[in-house]
Design a protein around this motif. Structure first.
Motif, PDB file in Angstrom:
ATOM      1  N   TRP A  96       0.816  -1.212   0.000  1.00 23.94           N
ATOM      2  CA  TRP A  96       0.000   0.000   0.000  1.00 23.94           C
ATOM      3  C   TRP A  96       0.852   1.266   0.000  1.00 23.94           C
ATOM      4  CZ3 TRP A  96      -5.337   0.843   0.132  1.00 23.94           C
ATOM      5  CH2 TRP A  96      -6.138  -0.303   0.171  1.00 23.94           C
ATOM      6  N   PRO A  97       0.468   2.273  -0.782  1.00 24.34           N
ATOM      7  CA  PRO A  97       1.064   3.601  -0.584  1.00 24.34           C
ATOM      8  C   PRO A  97       0.690   4.086   0.821  1.00 24.34           C
ATOM      9  CG  PRO A  97      -0.250   3.514  -2.608  1.00 24.34           C
ATOM     10  CD  PRO A  97      -0.549   2.270  -1.840  1.00 24.34           C
ATOM     11  N   THR A  98       1.555   4.841   1.435  1.00 24.09           N
ATOM     12  CA  THR A  98       1.297   5.254   2.820  1.00 24.09           C
ATOM     13  C   THR A  98       1.011   6.743   2.969  1.00 24.09           C
ATOM     14  OG1 THR A  98       3.653   5.616   3.265  1.00 24.09           O
ATOM     15  CG2 THR A  98       2.770   3.399   3.684  1.00 24.09           C
ATOM     16  N   THR A  99       1.049   7.479   1.866  1.00 21.74           N
ATOM     17  CA  THR A  99       0.791   8.922   1.917  1.00 21.74           C
ATOM     18  C   THR A  99      -0.531   9.245   1.244  1.00 21.74           C
ATOM     19  OG1 THR A  99       1.892   9.374  -0.200  1.00 21.74           O
ATOM     20  CG2 THR A  99       3.273   9.363   1.787  1.00 21.74           C
ATOM     21  N   VAL A 100      -1.083  10.414   1.569  1.00 20.90           N
ATOM     22  CA  VAL A 100      -2.336  10.850   0.953  1.00 20.90           C
ATOM     23  C   VAL A 100      -2.192  10.938  -0.555  1.00 20.90           C
ATOM     24  CG1 VAL A 100      -3.874  12.842   0.699  1.00 20.90           C
ATOM     25  CG2 VAL A 100      -3.251  12.040   2.978  1.00 20.90           C
ATOM     26  N   GLY A 101      -1.078  11.518  -1.015  1.00 18.31           N
ATOM     27  CA  GLY A 101      -0.853  11.638  -2.457  1.00 18.31           C
ATOM     28  C   GLY A 101      -0.748  10.293  -3.129  1.00 18.31           C
ATOM     29  N   GLY A 102      -0.013   9.377  -2.525  1.00 21.54           N
ATOM     30  CA  GLY A 102       0.142   8.045  -3.104  1.00 21.54           C
ATOM     31  C   GLY A 102      -1.160   7.281  -3.133  1.00 21.54           C
ATOM     32  N   LEU A 103      -1.946   7.378  -2.080  1.00 20.52           N
ATOM     33  CA  LEU A 103      -3.231   6.679  -2.014  1.00 20.52           C
ATOM     34  C   LEU A 103      -4.210   7.189  -3.064  1.00 20.52           C
ATOM     35  CD1 LEU A 103      -3.479   6.548   1.865  1.00 20.52           C
ATOM     36  CD2 LEU A 103      -3.492   4.532   0.372  1.00 20.52           C
ATOM     37  N   GLN A 104      -4.133   8.492  -3.370  1.00 21.82           N
ATOM     38  CA  GLN A 104      -5.051   9.054  -4.349  1.00 21.82           C
ATOM     39  C   GLN A 104      -4.706   8.651  -5.779  1.00 21.82           C
ATOM     40  OE1 GLN A 104      -6.977  13.085  -3.589  1.00 21.82           O
ATOM     41  NE2 GLN A 104      -5.215  13.240  -2.220  1.00 21.82           N
ATOM     42  N   GLU A 105      -3.596   7.967  -5.950  1.00 20.29           N
ATOM     43  CA  GLU A 105      -3.274   7.415  -7.268  1.00 20.29           C
ATOM     44  C   GLU A 105      -4.111   6.174  -7.559  1.00 20.29           C
ATOM     45  OE1 GLU A 105      -1.120   8.644  -9.591  1.00 20.29           O
ATOM     46  OE2 GLU A 105      -0.952  10.389  -8.277  1.00 20.29           O
ATOM     47  N   LEU A 106      -4.719   5.604  -6.527  1.00 17.23           N
ATOM     48  CA  LEU A 106      -5.543   4.411  -6.693  1.00 17.23           C
ATOM     49  C   LEU A 106      -6.948   4.802  -7.127  1.00 17.23           C
ATOM     50  CD1 LEU A 106      -4.446   2.467  -3.486  1.00 17.23           C
ATOM     51  CD2 LEU A 106      -3.651   2.113  -5.832  1.00 17.23           C
ATOM     52  N   SER A 107      -7.535   3.997  -7.983  1.00 12.59           N
ATOM     53  CA  SER A 107      -8.852   4.285  -8.547  1.00 12.59           C
ATOM     54  C   SER A 107      -9.906   4.437  -7.454  1.00 12.59           C
ATOM     55  CB  SER A 107      -9.262   3.154  -9.496  1.00 12.59           C
ATOM     56  OG  SER A 107     -10.499   3.421 -10.102  1.00 12.59           O
ATOM     57  N   GLY A 108     -10.653   5.526  -7.529  1.00 10.24           N
ATOM     58  CA  GLY A 108     -11.787   5.714  -6.627  1.00 10.24           C
ATOM     59  C   GLY A 108     -11.451   6.251  -5.255  1.00 10.24           C
ATOM     60  N   ILE A 109     -10.177   6.512  -4.975  1.00  5.61           N
ATOM     61  CA  ILE A 109      -9.796   7.042  -3.665  1.00  5.61           C
ATOM     62  C   ILE A 109      -9.586   8.548  -3.774  1.00  5.61           C
ATOM     63  CG2 ILE A 109      -8.022   7.062  -1.860  1.00  5.61           C
ATOM     64  CD1 ILE A 109      -7.682   4.136  -2.156  1.00  5.61           C
ATOM     65  N   GLY A 110     -10.447   9.290  -3.081  1.00  2.00           N
ATOM     66  CA  GLY A 110     -10.374  10.741  -3.072  1.00  2.00           C
ATOM     67  C   GLY A 110      -9.686  11.254  -1.822  1.00  2.00           C
ATOM     68  N   PRO A 111      -9.713  12.570  -1.613  1.00  2.00           N
ATOM     69  CA  PRO A 111      -8.998  13.172  -0.475  1.00  2.00           C
ATOM     70  C   PRO A 111      -9.433  12.644   0.883  1.00  2.00           C
ATOM     71  CG  PRO A 111      -9.668  14.850  -2.052  1.00  2.00           C
ATOM     72  CD  PRO A 111     -10.325  13.586  -2.486  1.00  2.00           C
ATOM     73  N   TYR A 112     -10.748  12.498   1.087  1.00  2.00           N
ATOM     74  CA  TYR A 112     -11.212  12.029   2.396  1.00  2.00           C
ATOM     75  C   TYR A 112     -10.754  10.598   2.678  1.00  2.00           C
ATOM     76  CZ  TYR A 112     -13.968   9.688   5.852  1.00  2.00           C
ATOM     77  OH  TYR A 112     -14.312   8.907   6.918  1.00  2.00           O
ATOM     78  N   THR A 113     -11.015   9.694   1.740  1.00  2.00           N
ATOM     79  CA  THR A 113     -10.652   8.287   1.940  1.00  2.00           C
ATOM     80  C   THR A 113      -9.141   8.142   2.109  1.00  2.00           C
ATOM     81  OG1 THR A 113     -12.550   7.618   0.611  1.00  2.00           O
ATOM     82  CG2 THR A 113     -10.881   5.948   1.030  1.00  2.00           C
TER      83      THR A 113
END
Length: 371
Positions: A109-126
């Motif tokens: 898993w990416p561990t940062t907000v920016g990295g997580l938002q690279e995944l489909s369907g994951i926005g700022p809140y999630t």
């Protein structure tokens, strides 16, 4: 807007987290800090109440216990597991993101907000929720609860209906969030917004953080958060066709994009397509629809209205009003020109029905039983 000193921030953190430690909700996705569990729960909780989500979450985890099992799942089984939660693009994005994790990130898993938002369907809140709860990143998770809680605490006048307002709240909350327990802090705000600081019927007098609630102190809590009203959903009138034969019921697959993309449903005809400039009765529209079916699809069918009360279903931007029409065709009817197929009623249980399709089927069943 009130600004807090560092001393007040520390006092707020302690008060909030002490309350959370004693009164936090017992939720199945809070048993650990697994990012997969947090992610699935947060996506399910979008537009859906906690008590509704719990049984879906537990069942989903039994069927798809890991990212790998979700990535390789049969789409029909995934859609069936999601049936009833609505907003089905969420489930499709879950699988896309799972495949990204497996294929592009080797399951890590990416561990940062920016990295997580690279995944489909994951926005700022999630992304904020996963980063803070799973990886202890001191970042805000700004959802409706956070908007409501901090707007009242600090009398923030920015309109929460505007996209740019999220940045305002993120900046403020990132200054207040506990650096030691950011995940618990964000979850405590969620619990606070779901209990003492709800949208209506709130009970701030009993809230553990009432001493920090400036809008409550000033007697203007009802004014927060500031939110302009959404545009009312556009009404769309459809005819829903319940056409049957000894082979089953005629279904049509929805387009690959748009509302209810890819779902098999009773055919829907926008009534506007049948209206010209002159005032038109419903019977005239039904006759035109029969003519259209004959001309476009070579299907000669007599249609009759099932119930004068249409099936109503509201999406974010549209409100569908569906007048159900029933008809019968011979089993050997040529469907070469029709983009659909016969589906026996015995197969319905294994299919994924959208909420609106379920409503149509239930109304039809009820009408048949009363005949």
């Amino acid at each position: 807007m009130i600004t807090w000193s560092q001393k007040r921030i520390q006092a707020f953190q302690k008060t909030l987290l002490d309350w959370y430690d004693h009164h936090k909700r017992d939720l199945p996705w809070r048993k650990d800090h697994d990012p997969y569990h947090i992610w699935i729960s947060e996506i399910m909780l979008q537009q859906t109440q906690v008590q509704t989500v719990i049984p879906y979450y537990l069942k989903f985890m039994k069927q798809f216990p890991t990212v790998q099992s979700l990535a390789t799942a049969d789409e029909a089984k995934l859609m069936k597991a999601w049936e009833g939660l609505g907003y089905y693009s969420r489930a499709r994005n879950l699988q896309r993101a799972a495949r990204q994790l497996v294929d592009d990130y080797q399951g890590k898993w990416p561990t940062t907000v920016g990295g997580l938002q690279e995944l489909s369907g994951i926005g700022p809140y999630t992304a904020g929720a996963i980063a803070s709860i799973a990886f202890n990143r001191p970042v805000a998770a700004v959802d409706g609860n956070a908007f409501r809680v901090f707007a009242r605490l600090l009398e923030i006048d920015d309109d929460v209906a505007k996209p740019q307002t999220r940045k305002v709240f993120e900046k403020i909350i990132n200054q207040i969030i506990s650096k030691d327990r950011p995940g618990d802090f964000n979850q405590a705000i969620m619990d606070l917004g779901a209990s003492y600081m709800t949208a209506t019927n709130y009970d701030t007098s009993q809230s553990p953080v009432r001493a920090f609630n400036q809008a409550y102190i000033d007697g203007i809590e009802s004014q927060y958060p500031v939110k302009t009203k959404k545009k009312r959903p556009i009404p769309v009138d459809y005819f829903g066709l319940v056409i049957h034969s000894t082979k089953g019921y005629l279904f049509e697959q929805r387009p690959a994009k748009g509302i209810l993309a890819g779902f098999w449903m009773f055919p829907l005809i926008d009534q506007q397509e049948l209206i010209n400039d002159q005032p038109t009765s419903k019977q005239v529209l039904i006759q035109r629809l029969q003519d259209k079916l004959a001309a476009d699809y070579q299907l000669q069918v007599s249609l009759s209205e099932i119930d004068h009360q249409p099936v109503s279903h509201t999406f974010t931007h549209q409100k569908w009003q569906i007048t159900l029409l029933s008809g019968e065709l011979p089993a050997d009817s040529d469907l070469s020109f029709f983009p659909g197929k016969w589906i026996p009623a015995a197969d319905f249980e294994a299919m994924t029905f959208s909420k609106v399709q379920s409503k149509m089927w239930l109304k039809y069943e009820k009408s048949v039983k009363t005949l």
